[in-house]
Design a protein around this motif. Structure first.
Motif, PDB file in Angstrom:
ATOM      1  N   PRO A  96       0.805  -1.228   0.000  1.00 47.13           N
ATOM      2  CA  PRO A  96       0.000   0.000   0.000  1.00 47.13           C
ATOM      3  C   PRO A  96       0.834   1.272   0.000  1.00 47.13           C
ATOM      4  N   GLU A  97       2.113   1.183   0.412  1.00 49.41           N
ATOM      5  CA  GLU A  97       2.968   2.369   0.422  1.00 49.41           C
ATOM      6  C   GLU A  97       3.247   2.889  -0.986  1.00 49.41           C
ATOM      7  N   ILE A  98       3.053   2.032  -2.001  1.00 47.05           N
ATOM      8  CA  ILE A  98       3.246   2.477  -3.382  1.00 47.05           C
ATOM      9  C   ILE A  98       2.313   3.652  -3.696  1.00 47.05           C
ATOM     10  N   GLU A  99       1.085   3.607  -3.170  1.00 45.58           N
ATOM     11  CA  GLU A  99       0.166   4.714  -3.412  1.00 45.58           C
ATOM     12  C   GLU A  99       0.630   5.981  -2.705  1.00 45.58           C
ATOM     13  N   ILE A 100       1.265   5.848  -1.542  1.00 47.77           N
ATOM     14  CA  ILE A 100       1.823   7.007  -0.849  1.00 47.77           C
ATOM     15  C   ILE A 100       2.959   7.592  -1.686  1.00 47.77           C
ATOM     16  N   LEU A 101       3.788   6.723  -2.243  1.00 43.56           N
ATOM     17  CA  LEU A 101       4.906   7.136  -3.089  1.00 43.56           C
ATOM     18  C   LEU A 101       4.399   7.899  -4.311  1.00 43.56           C
ATOM     19  N   LEU A 102       3.400   7.356  -4.961  1.00 44.40           N
ATOM     20  CA  LEU A 102       2.850   7.991  -6.158  1.00 44.40           C
ATOM     21  C   LEU A 102       2.132   9.297  -5.817  1.00 44.40           C
ATOM     22  N   SER A 103       1.426   9.318  -4.704  1.00 47.16           N
ATOM     23  CA  SER A 103       0.738  10.536  -4.284  1.00 47.16           C
ATOM     24  C   SER A 103       1.741  11.659  -4.057  1.00 47.16           C
ATOM     25  N   ALA A 104       2.873  11.340  -3.418  1.00 49.87           N
ATOM     26  CA  ALA A 104       3.918  12.340  -3.198  1.00 49.87           C
ATOM     27  C   ALA A 104       4.475  12.820  -4.531  1.00 49.87           C
ATOM     28  N   PHE A 105       4.667  11.905  -5.457  1.00 51.60           N
ATOM     29  CA  PHE A 105       5.165  12.272  -6.786  1.00 51.60           C
ATOM     30  C   PHE A 105       4.234  13.281  -7.443  1.00 51.60           C
ATOM     31  N   PHE A 106       2.949  12.982  -7.476  1.00 49.87           N
ATOM     32  CA  PHE A 106       2.006  13.855  -8.171  1.00 49.87           C
ATOM     33  C   PHE A 106       1.806  15.189  -7.455  1.00 49.87           C
ATOM     34  N   ASN A 141      10.741   3.894   2.136  1.00 50.35           N
ATOM     35  CA  ASN A 141      11.600   3.295   3.150  1.00 50.35           C
ATOM     36  C   ASN A 141      10.785   2.473   4.133  1.00 50.35           C
ATOM     37  N   GLU A 142      11.478   1.676   4.898  1.00 51.61           N
ATOM     38  CA  GLU A 142      10.841   0.865   5.925  1.00 51.61           C
ATOM     39  C   GLU A 142      10.472   1.747   7.117  1.00 51.61           C
ATOM     40  N   ALA A 143       9.487   1.314   7.889  1.00 50.02           N
ATOM     41  CA  ALA A 143       9.143   2.010   9.125  1.00 50.02           C
ATOM     42  C   ALA A 143      10.377   2.045  10.029  1.00 50.02           C
ATOM     43  N   LYS A 168      -0.699   3.904   9.818  1.00 46.68           N
ATOM     44  CA  LYS A 168      -0.226   3.661  11.181  1.00 46.68           C
ATOM     45  C   LYS A 168       0.544   4.850  11.747  1.00 46.68           C
ATOM     46  N   GLY A 169       0.732   5.882  10.915  1.00 42.03           N
ATOM     47  CA  GLY A 169       1.493   7.040  11.364  1.00 42.03           C
ATOM     48  C   GLY A 169       2.985   6.878  11.200  1.00 42.03           C
ATOM     49  N   GLU A 170       3.412   5.867  10.455  1.00 44.65           N
ATOM     50  CA  GLU A 170       4.844   5.613  10.234  1.00 44.65           C
ATOM     51  C   GLU A 170       5.311   6.352   8.979  1.00 44.65           C
ATOM     52  N   GLU A 171       6.464   7.008   9.057  1.00 43.29           N
ATOM     53  CA  GLU A 171       7.023   7.716   7.902  1.00 43.29           C
ATOM     54  C   GLU A 171       7.578   6.700   6.911  1.00 43.29           C
ATOM     55  N   ARG A 172       6.970   6.614   5.727  1.00 43.13           N
ATOM     56  CA  ARG A 172       7.343   5.588   4.769  1.00 43.13           C
ATOM     57  C   ARG A 172       7.854   6.138   3.430  1.00 43.13           C
ATOM     58  N   VAL A 173       7.740   7.440   3.233  1.00 43.03           N
ATOM     59  CA  VAL A 173       8.203   8.046   1.983  1.00 43.03           C
ATOM     60  C   VAL A 173       8.892   9.366   2.310  1.00 43.03           C
ATOM     61  N   ILE A 174      10.019   9.624   1.647  1.00 41.72           N
ATOM     62  CA  ILE A 174      10.747  10.887   1.796  1.00 41.72           C
ATOM     63  C   ILE A 174      10.810  11.589   0.446  1.00 41.72           C
TER      64      ILE A 174
END
Length: 203
Positions: A16-26, A161-163, A188-194
């Motif tokens: 599911p973090e892939i969507e966070i990655l893509l959201s940050a990209f866009f 990145n990993e939690a 979960k509130g974990e930072e997973r994308v920079i």
């Protein structure tokens, strides 16, 4: 993001973090001319990015020929070029420099923790797609240190990145002269994308 992807045992099943990655990209990238997707795996990032920005040139790289064979079934746009090789090697080989955006979901599990991964991942994913080395930063470190040769001034670098890894990765980026734009968290509130921007390079 509404896309169906072909997945085999030759690639990592995107989480599911892939969507966070893509959201940050866009959110941070509007009109790129060149994008590099390092460690593309099944090609999910390259596929969705190339569909959204069809005027951009997208280079999707992976060390695994089998992974690129899977990516080829998922990427349907002519503006994507699949390149085989270890991280930046195929970019060198093809003269790809001055890139606007570098995005990557590299392997980041510590070698000693692989046995703790869900069986679906542990037993059906190539080791090379999940093993981030002894400390989990092996690929991230190489990407952060190697990027200066390939990305343009003021370019964007987006890394999954990993939690629990975010603080150390932000330190690595800062030491190399990147400005941290933001981090993105999962449910979960974990930072997973920079998201970082190339400002200057420290030696």
């Amino acid at each position: 993001m509404g896309r169906r992807m072909n997945i085999t045992d030759d690639v990592l099943l995107p989480g599911p973090e892939i969507e966070i990655l893509l959201s940050a990209f866009f959110d941070y990238v509007k009109n790129p001319s060149t994008v590099v997707d390092l460690c593309t795996g099944c090609g999910v990032l390259g596929s969705i990015i190339s569909e959204r920005f069809q005027k951009a040139k997208v280079y999707a790289t992976d060390i695994s020929k089998k992974a690129l064979d899977v990516a080829r079934t998922n990427i349907n746009f002519r503006n994507v070029e699949l390149l085989q090789g270890d991280l930046f090697t195929p970019l060198d080989r093809n003269g790809v420099y001055g890139v606007d955006v570098l995005i990557s979901n590299p392997p980041y599990c510590r070698t000693q923790d692989i046995y703790r991964l869900p069986r679906q991942i542990r037993d059906h994913t190539p080791r090379i797609a999940i093993d981030g080395g002894k400390d989990g930063y092996f690929l991230h470190r190489r990407i952060i240190e190697g990027a200066p040769k390939y990305v343009a001034n003021n370019s964007i670098v987006i890394l999954e990145n990993e939690a629990g890894q975010s603080l150390e990765l932000r330190k690595m980026l800062d030491e190399k002269g990147y400005a941290i734009e933001c981090t993105r968290k999962n449910v979960k509130g974990e930072e997973r994308v920079i998201v970082a921007r190339r400002i200057k390079w420290k030696h």
